[in-house]
Design an enzyme around this catalytic site. Structure first.
Site, PDB file in Angstrom:
ATOM      1  N   GLY A  99      49.701  50.698  49.147  1.00  0.00           N
ATOM      2  CA  GLY A  99      49.974  49.396  48.548  1.00  0.00           C
ATOM      3  C   GLY A  99      50.897  48.530  49.376  1.00  0.00           C
ATOM      4  O   GLY A  99      51.835  47.927  48.838  1.00  0.00           O
TER       5      GLY A  99
ATOM      6  N   ASN B 228      50.342  45.658  50.702  1.00  0.00           N
ATOM      7  CA  ASN B 228      50.289  44.275  50.226  1.00  0.00           C
ATOM      8  C   ASN B 228      51.033  44.123  48.907  1.00  0.00           C
ATOM      9  O   ASN B 228      51.646  43.079  48.653  1.00  0.00           O
ATOM     10  CB  ASN B 228      48.836  43.817  50.094  1.00  0.00           C
ATOM     11  CG  ASN B 228      48.277  43.269  51.387  1.00  0.00           C
ATOM     12  OD1 ASN B 228      48.880  42.402  52.016  1.00  0.00           O
ATOM     13  ND2 ASN B 228      47.127  43.773  51.803  1.00  0.00           N
TER      14      ASN B 228
ATOM     15  N   MET C 199      40.590  50.352  45.500  1.00  0.00           N
ATOM     16  CA  MET C 199      39.304  50.755  46.069  1.00  0.00           C
ATOM     17  C   MET C 199      38.285  51.140  44.999  1.00  0.00           C
ATOM     18  O   MET C 199      37.761  52.251  44.964  1.00  0.00           O
ATOM     19  CB  MET C 199      39.521  51.908  47.054  1.00  0.00           C
ATOM     20  CG  MET C 199      40.500  51.589  48.176  1.00  0.00           C
ATOM     21  SD  MET C 199      40.016  50.139  49.137  1.00  0.00           S
ATOM     22  CE  MET C 199      38.563  50.766  49.955  1.00  0.00           C
TER      23      MET C 199
ATOM     24  N   HIS D 208      40.736  40.459  51.301  1.00  0.00           N
ATOM     25  CA  HIS D 208      39.704  41.176  52.038  1.00  0.00           C
ATOM     26  C   HIS D 208      39.963  41.006  53.525  1.00  0.00           C
ATOM     27  O   HIS D 208      40.260  39.902  53.982  1.00  0.00           O
ATOM     28  CB  HIS D 208      38.321  40.637  51.682  1.00  0.00           C
ATOM     29  CG  HIS D 208      37.209  41.377  52.354  1.00  0.00           C
ATOM     30  ND1 HIS D 208      36.837  42.653  51.986  1.00  0.00           N
ATOM     31  CD2 HIS D 208      36.404  41.040  53.395  1.00  0.00           C
ATOM     32  CE1 HIS D 208      35.848  43.061  52.766  1.00  0.00           C
ATOM     33  NE2 HIS D 208      35.562  42.101  53.632  1.00  0.00           N
TER      34      HIS D 208
END
Length: 208
Positions: free
Chosen positions: A12, A14, A90, A109
């Site tokens: 994680g 981000n 995911m 993305h």
């Protein structure tokens, strides 16, 4: 004060970037929870260490995508989110789930969408001879890796790049643009008109 729920499947990074920026920049928001589909996701420990509620909805315990998505939505809704942020989550989400959070579900993305949706984006960009690659933050729709684009970042594809080198260069940009997009959302700075997303005061939506 807007409430953000972040979904992760692994480290994680981000998610970490969003949490740190929210605190450092004093957004009118709080990260209310971090939820993972994998019990051992490393990002859960980071969230807990920052006083953020965590949750796990293990996808292996559900017989169908629909059953998993319904359980996940119930866990999300416990935290009354204004925004749901996919940060390395995911799982392919069902149309019903996407519809439930329409207009308040963001994803990042690792390509310049609409190019290279799906997996192996960096390999495909290199194989295609691209001279630039990058990342895209977009509102989620039922079509995989599509939806109104909020912000993009571009990086050069260098001679001799392999997947790992290009991925690292793109990830550094992801950590810039994802917090920025989330901040714009919580500040009500985004205007969405069909597939067009504009910043109300004209802040640049491309990072080079």
């Amino acid at each position: 004060m807007k409430r953000i729920v972040i979904l992760i499947s692994g480290r994680g990074s981000n998610m970490e970037a969003v949490v740190r920026a929210c605190h450092a920049e004093g957004w009118p928001a709080q990260v209310a929870a971090v939820i993972s589909n994998r019990p051992q996701a490393a990002g859960l420990q980071f969230a807990a260490s920052h006083g953020i509620a965590t949750g796990v909805v293990d996808h292996t315990r559900y017989a169908s995508r629909e059953a998993f998505d319904e359980a996940l939505a119930q866990e999300i809704d416990r935290h009354r989110p204004d925004l749901v942020v996919l940060a390395g989550f995911m799982r392919i989400l069902t149309p019903a789930f996407v519809s439930r959070y329409a207009g308040r579900l963001l994803n990042i993305h690792p390509s310049l969408l609409p190019a290279f949706p799906g997996l192996h984006t960096h390999r495909r960009a290199i194989e295609a001879g691209c001279k630039i690659a990058g990342a895209t933050v977009h509102f989620v729709t039922a079509e995989l890796d599509h939806g109104p684009i909020v912000i993009q970042a571009a990086v050069p594809v260098l001679a001799g790049d392999d997947e790992a080198a290009l991925a690292a260069r793109v990830l550094a940009k992801e950590h810039v643009i994802y917090p920025r997009a989330v901040r714009w959302f919580v500040e009500d700075a985004l205007q969405v008109d069909g597939l067009q997303v504009r910043h109300r005061t004209g802040e640049p939506q491309l990072v080079l």
